[in-house]
Design an enzyme around this catalytic site. Structure first.
Site, PDB file in Angstrom:
ATOM      1  N   ASP A  66       0.855  -1.289   0.149  1.00 11.51           N
ATOM      2  CA  ASP A  66       0.068   0.299   0.290  1.00 11.51           C
ATOM      3  C   ASP A  66       0.978   1.134   0.056  1.00 11.51           C
ATOM      4  O   ASP A  66       0.578   2.347  -0.773  1.00 11.51           O
ATOM      5  CB  ASP A  66      -1.244  -0.035   1.068  1.00 11.51           C
ATOM      6  N   ASP A 105      -5.400   4.785  12.678  1.00 14.63           N
ATOM      7  CA  ASP A 105      -4.338   5.100  12.442  1.00 14.63           C
ATOM      8  C   ASP A 105      -4.750   6.752  11.602  1.00 14.63           C
ATOM      9  O   ASP A 105      -3.641   7.622  11.619  1.00 14.63           O
ATOM     10  CB  ASP A 105      -3.625   3.947  12.376  1.00 14.63           C
TER      11      ASP A 105
HETATM   12  N1  ARG Z   1      -7.003  -1.002  17.036  1.00 10.28           N
HETATM   13  C1  ARG Z   1      -5.340  -1.115  17.189  1.00 10.28           C
HETATM   14  C2  ARG Z   1      -5.324   0.557  17.431  1.00 10.28           C
HETATM   15  O1  ARG Z   1      -5.918   1.114  16.422  1.00 10.28           O
HETATM   16  C3  ARG Z   1      -4.174  -1.824  16.495  1.00 10.28           C
HETATM   17  C4  ARG Z   1      -4.194  -1.807  15.182  1.00 10.28           C
HETATM   18  C5  ARG Z   1      -2.850  -2.276  14.447  1.00 10.28           C
HETATM   19  N2  ARG Z   1      -3.468  -1.939  13.222  1.00 10.28           N
HETATM   20  C6  ARG Z   1      -3.259  -3.345  12.943  1.00 10.28           C
HETATM   21  N3  ARG Z   1      -2.912  -3.947  11.410  1.00 10.28           N
HETATM   22  N4  ARG Z   1      -3.235  -4.447  13.561  1.00 10.28           N
HETATM   23  O2  ARG Z   1      -4.476   0.855  18.238  1.00 10.28           O
END
Ligand code: ARG
Length: 400
Positions: free
Chosen positions: A16, A126
């Site tokens: 990506d 994120d």
């Molecule tokens: N849900 C967690 C957060 O928002 C982790 C997200 C991380 N990404 C993944 N590909 N698991 O902090």
């Protein structure tokens, strides 16, 4: 006229973020893409990743080793706040984002870029953390998020990349979406999307399966100085060493796995698996040392502050006035949180079994049931009379 002239892109080396490079240039008219990969101790080889960005069309490809700051300024601050989102997740992914945003903005200044870019989709936390942190640090920078708009499937993304010389993943890529760094691993997607299914053993890397953990307990001692972890088993450690070694010893006992249904900021419930052995044990030990060194009212009041702190970090408000204010409160409370905590590791459990501090508020003379007892038992009667007076009055009134 493109959306921006010169862009700094947060780069991981994955499909990506690699596709973002030609996409920004060809679809959005960006003239120059500078990539920035952060070394957060994820264990990837960063030199091939740096080269890959150049092959994918970046004009500059930078790698920043921010491990030390990550642990010291972000992770250990979260330990002081005993930060566990929804009582369980020690924020390993969430804590990395404001630091990445900070270095993106710094590089943008250095290179005279007019925008920041990242490869997040529109469904996660994120994107919020990156966008809000960048806005807080420089509201004049534009933020570009191609993957939020391009609407390509995984296959289409790979095909698009191939047109620009970005190789499709060689090995059959893992069905999981994994984010990892020194604080742990966050794993989602694949079979994990079914919340009724037990996570397969293959997803774990930092924590041993219970069947393979040692059959004898192991004791460790963690030293804290003003709420910051500073030693392990009596030896002073720098932050990075400390978390690495702690991950290793605690993960070896199968400690640190979390399987949870989590409430994302964007309203979606997701099933996430974490392994974060070191952070979980640090928070447990730190909280215990606080119970020895903080007064009752500060301990109790701090719980509310911790809850708010955790929410705002999870929700992308690391750089915000409320966070700054809570930091000030937390720092004040940590002045006397120094000492050592002894933890027993065995079969997936970490148990605090002893604590010491020069600032201990525990008074053996008052606590003892033995003959050395200094507590004035008779004084309790008057205290209880006054304490219980409102209840007594209420009870009399409600019977009449
Ligand atoms: N849900 C967690 C957060 O928002 C982790 C997200 C991380 N990404 C993944 N590909 N698991 O902090």
């Amino acid at each position: 006229m493109g959306r921006a002239k010169k862009v700094v892109l947060a780069y991981s080396g994955g499909v990506d973020t690699s596709v973002c490079i030609p996409y920004l240039k060809n679809e959005w008219g960006v003239e120059e893409v500078i990539t920035l990969a952060a070394d957060l101790g994820q264990g990837d080889e960063l030199e091939p990743i740096r080269k890959k960005a150049l092959k994918s069309g970046a004009s500059e490809s930078l790698v920043a080793d921010v491990k030390e700051s990550f642990v010291k300024d972000y992770a250990f601050a979260a330990v002081q706040a005993n930060a566990l989102y929804e009582n369980r997740y020690p924020l390993g992914t969430a804590l990395a984002r404001p630091l990445i945003a900070k270095i993106l903005v710094e590089v943008a200044h250095e290179y005279g870029a007019d925008a920041i870019a990242h490869g997040c989709t529109g469904k996660g936390n994120d994107q919020v953390r990156f966008d809000v942190a960048c806005a807080a640090l420089n509201p004049n920078l534009k933020i570009l998020a191609p993957a939020r708009e391009w609407g390509m499937s995984r296959e289409e993304t790979i095909a698009y990349g191939e047109k620009f010389g970005i190789p499709s993943p060689v090995k059959k890529s893992s069905p999981y979406s994994i984010d990892k760094n020194l604080l742990g691993r966050s794993i989602e997607a694949g079979v994990l999307e079914d919340p009724t299914v037990e996570p397969p053993e293959e997803i774990y890397e930092m924590t041993k399966a219970m069947a393979d953990t040692p059959s004898q307990p192991e004791y460790i001692e963690i030293g804290f100085t003003r709420g910051i972890p500073t030693s392990l088993n009596g030896a002073a450690k720098n932050p990075v060493e400390l978390i690495q070694q702690l991950n290793q010893v605690t993960g070896n006992h199968g400690i640190g796995r979390i399987d949870m249904i989590e409430n994302r900021l964007v309203g979606i419930k997701s099933r996430e698996i974490y392994e974060s052995p070191g952070m979980l044990v640090l928070i447990q030990a730190h909280r215990d040392l606080e119970s020895l060194t903080l007064t009752a009212d500060v301990t109790h009041y701090k719980r509310g502050i911790e809850e708010t702190y955790t929410q705002i970090v999870y929700n992308g408000l690391w750089y915000s006035p409320l966070k700054t204010a809570l930091d000030a409160f937390i720092q004040t409370t940590q002045e006397r949180v120094s000492g050592t905590v002894r933890v027993k590791l065995f079969k997936g459990n970490a148990t605090v079994v002893g604590r010491w501090s020069d600032h201990s508020l525990y008074s053996p003379d008052l606590a003892t049931y033995g003959s050395e007892d200094q507590f004035d038992h008779k004084a309790a009667e008057g205290f209880i009379y006054v304490w219980g007076l409102p209840t007594r009055i209420w009870a009399v009134q409600s019977r009449s």
